[in-house]
Design an enzyme around this catalytic site. Structure first.
Site, mmCIF file in Angstrom:
data_model
loop_
_atom_site.group_PDB
_atom_site.id
_atom_site.type_symbol
_atom_site.label_atom_id
_atom_site.label_comp_id
_atom_site.label_asym_id
_atom_site.label_seq_id
_atom_site.Cartn_x
_atom_site.Cartn_y
_atom_site.Cartn_z
ATOM 1 N N ASP A 76 13.604 28.430 7.093
ATOM 2 C CA ASP A 76 13.353 29.983 7.208
ATOM 3 C C ASP A 76 14.366 30.710 6.607
ATOM 4 O OD1 ASP A 76 11.169 28.774 8.712
ATOM 5 O OD2 ASP A 76 11.830 29.819 10.565
ATOM 6 N N LYS B 282 4.458 27.975 9.009
ATOM 7 C CA LYS B 282 4.338 27.650 10.337
ATOM 8 C C LYS B 282 4.263 29.024 11.260
ATOM 9 C CE LYS B 282 9.323 27.601 11.040
ATOM 10 N NZ LYS B 282 9.413 28.752 11.824
ATOM 11 N N CYS C 116 14.609 27.596 15.180
ATOM 12 C CA CYS C 116 13.703 26.697 14.441
ATOM 13 C C CYS C 116 14.523 25.640 13.577
ATOM 14 C CB CYS C 116 13.169 27.740 13.060
ATOM 15 S SG CYS C 116 12.135 28.771 14.029
HETATM 16 C C1 VGL Z 1 12.936 32.180 14.410
HETATM 17 C C2 VGL Z 1 12.568 33.455 16.268
HETATM 18 C C3 VGL Z 1 11.534 33.600 15.912
HETATM 19 C C4 VGL Z 1 13.585 31.081 13.568
HETATM 20 C C5 VGL Z 1 11.647 32.175 14.284
HETATM 21 O O1 VGL Z 1 13.346 31.035 12.330
HETATM 22 O O2 VGL Z 1 14.611 30.517 14.376
HETATM 23 N N1 VGL Z 1 13.419 32.539 15.702
HETATM 24 N N2 VGL Z 1 10.832 33.101 14.941
#
Ligand code: VGL
Ligand code: ZN
Length: 217
Positions: free
Chosen positions: A14, A117, A161
């Protein structure tokens, strides 16, 4: 017997505009300036050049996603609610599919695959392997097809994540190494707890990448 580079997959979690201060993201994690992204890109490139397969996860939500506080009248960012018996943290809207903030900030050509995702509006998906409803992504298949046995992980965010993806990698039978220095967390306590839990699970925690000694991991 450590990591065999040819059987090692790198999962860059991410690294998207909305999670960075660099791009003034909607859910910017502390310590994610341009220099941080550069260091992540450098490590990714180095691992690829050394012969690792390299993968990315990409948070990719529809506008009506369950994790956005704006979809729950009267709620505020970071409130925790119950959704069908599951604990759901409510976030500012982020990584909306197709938007600028959802773009991966590392040269996309480096990746052998990008696993999206969180597309289902009803389920969050911190893990790159499966969502909260148990629906699998293609991650495990992709790794198996490339005969991957060990996984090196880093990225955003350590306490959400990265943690969930590392845990599922471990539970799917991979040897797992987490690079702390290339990752950043949302909260101090949650990050400390996530790292401790990973350690207790048998995940190897390292501070930085020492590429010449990778087969000692
Ligand atoms: C994430 C909060 C919401 C992450 C993704 O990548 O850790 N955190 N969506
Ligand atoms: Zn998300």
């Amino acid at each position: 017997m450590g990591l065999d580079i040819k059987k090692t997959g790198v999962i860059v979690v991410d690294i998207q505009g909305d999670f960075t201060t660099w791009k003034r993201g909607a859910l910017a994690v502390e310590g994610t300036d341009g220099a941080y992204i550069k260091s992540v890109e450098h490590a990714t490139r180095t691992l690829k050049e050394k012969g690792c397969k390299v993968y990315a996860t990409q948070d990719w939500h529809p506008p009506d996603h369950v994790s956005f506080y704006t979809n729950h009248p009267g709620k505020n960012p970071f409130d925790v609610i119950d959704v069908n018996g599951r604990k759901q943290v409510l976030w500012p809207p982020h990584c909306v599919m197709g938007t600028y903030g959802a773009e991966i900030l590392i040269e996309n050509k480096l990746f052998d695959a990008i696993v999206k995702k969180g597309q289902d509006p009803h389920f969050d998906s911190y893990s790159g392997f499966q969502d909260d409803g148990g629906k699998k992504t293609e991650m495990d298949e992709v790794l198996r097809a490339s005969h991957i046995e060990g996984v090196i992980l880093f990225g955003l965010a350590t306490d959400y994540c990265v943690f969930a993806t590392a845990k599922d990698a471990k539970e799917n039978g991979y040897r797992v190494v987490f690079i702390e220095g290339l990752s950043r967390g949302v909260g101090k306590d949650t990050t400390r707890n996530a790292i401790k839990e990973m350690k207790d699970m048998g995940i190897r925690i390292i501070e930085g990448l020492d590429i010449e000694n990778i087969n000692a991991l």
